[in-house]
Design an enzyme around this catalytic site. Sequence first.
Site, mmCIF file in Angstrom:
data_model
loop_
_atom_site.group_PDB
_atom_site.id
_atom_site.type_symbol
_atom_site.label_atom_id
_atom_site.label_comp_id
_atom_site.label_asym_id
_atom_site.label_seq_id
_atom_site.Cartn_x
_atom_site.Cartn_y
_atom_site.Cartn_z
ATOM 1 C CG HIS A 172 -73.066 -4.286 14.945
ATOM 2 N ND1 HIS A 172 -73.279 -3.268 14.053
ATOM 3 C CD2 HIS A 172 -74.032 -5.199 14.692
ATOM 4 C CE1 HIS A 172 -74.319 -3.557 13.286
ATOM 5 N NE2 HIS A 172 -74.793 -4.739 13.666
ATOM 6 C CD GLU B 172 -72.926 0.006 16.960
ATOM 7 O OE1 GLU B 172 -72.511 1.158 17.210
ATOM 8 O OE2 GLU B 172 -72.499 -0.690 16.006
ATOM 9 C CG HIS C 109 -69.375 3.965 9.763
ATOM 10 N ND1 HIS C 109 -68.525 3.925 8.682
ATOM 11 C CD2 HIS C 109 -69.847 2.716 9.898
ATOM 12 C CE1 HIS C 109 -68.505 2.701 8.182
ATOM 13 N NE2 HIS C 109 -69.300 1.941 8.908
#
Length: 251
Positions: A43, A73, A201
């Site tokens: 990310h 991401e 997450h």
Amino acid sequence: MTALSVNLNKVAVLRNSRGGHEPDVVRAGRTCLDAGADGLTVHPRPDARHIRTDDVEALGALCRQRGMEFNIEGNPFAPPRPGYPGLLALCSAVRPAQVTLVPDSDGQLTSDHGFDFARDGAALRPLIEAFKRLGCRVSVFVDVGDPAVAQAAACGADRVELYTGPYAQAFASGSPEAALAAAAQTARLAQAAGLGVNAGHDLNQANLPAFLDAVPGVLEVSIGHALIGDALYAGLEATVRAYCAIAHAKR
């Protein structure tokens, strides 16, 4: 079987805290793939506080060489700036198997909410189309319990990624039942609209089995923070193997 994609951001955080090249993000990625991970996730953020553009390019090359999935991401609305060419430009250069769109602001510590499709849907549609023209599968980050989750399909997305932070908190408190039921229902709504379901997450070795047992048809979990933390004690190879054993178990 659920695929495990290892998020390498925390390896880059450790490297950047000292400068130089250690720990080596590409070596970590290679170790994860050797240990059985199904792919790698990064990310990159506009401030380059962990994964940088050169990391994205190197890890993309590694995944192409190995024939493994690479997942990038990022916030598709974040504009380019020095050191950050923008998410679309990164994907154009690297051509990842999957791009996961998240609505993070620039200074946000970590992803903690999904898209509001009533607000963002019209703006997402042309961006999703642009990513798909690059050959990327497109997943969008969604809140568990969002009644509009099926709108991700109307925006052109292929998958949704369920934000599992609230579930992890409920599991840690000893009362995960309602969070699991909500996640399962959201997954079913998405699947009924033709969307695949990913999740991520705060998932870890303790809470992942119950999540995968309760939520039907999870195609992929992306795990970084807890996995890298576990690896400090058990080693990266052994830790990835342990997570793979959970994710790959028949259900």
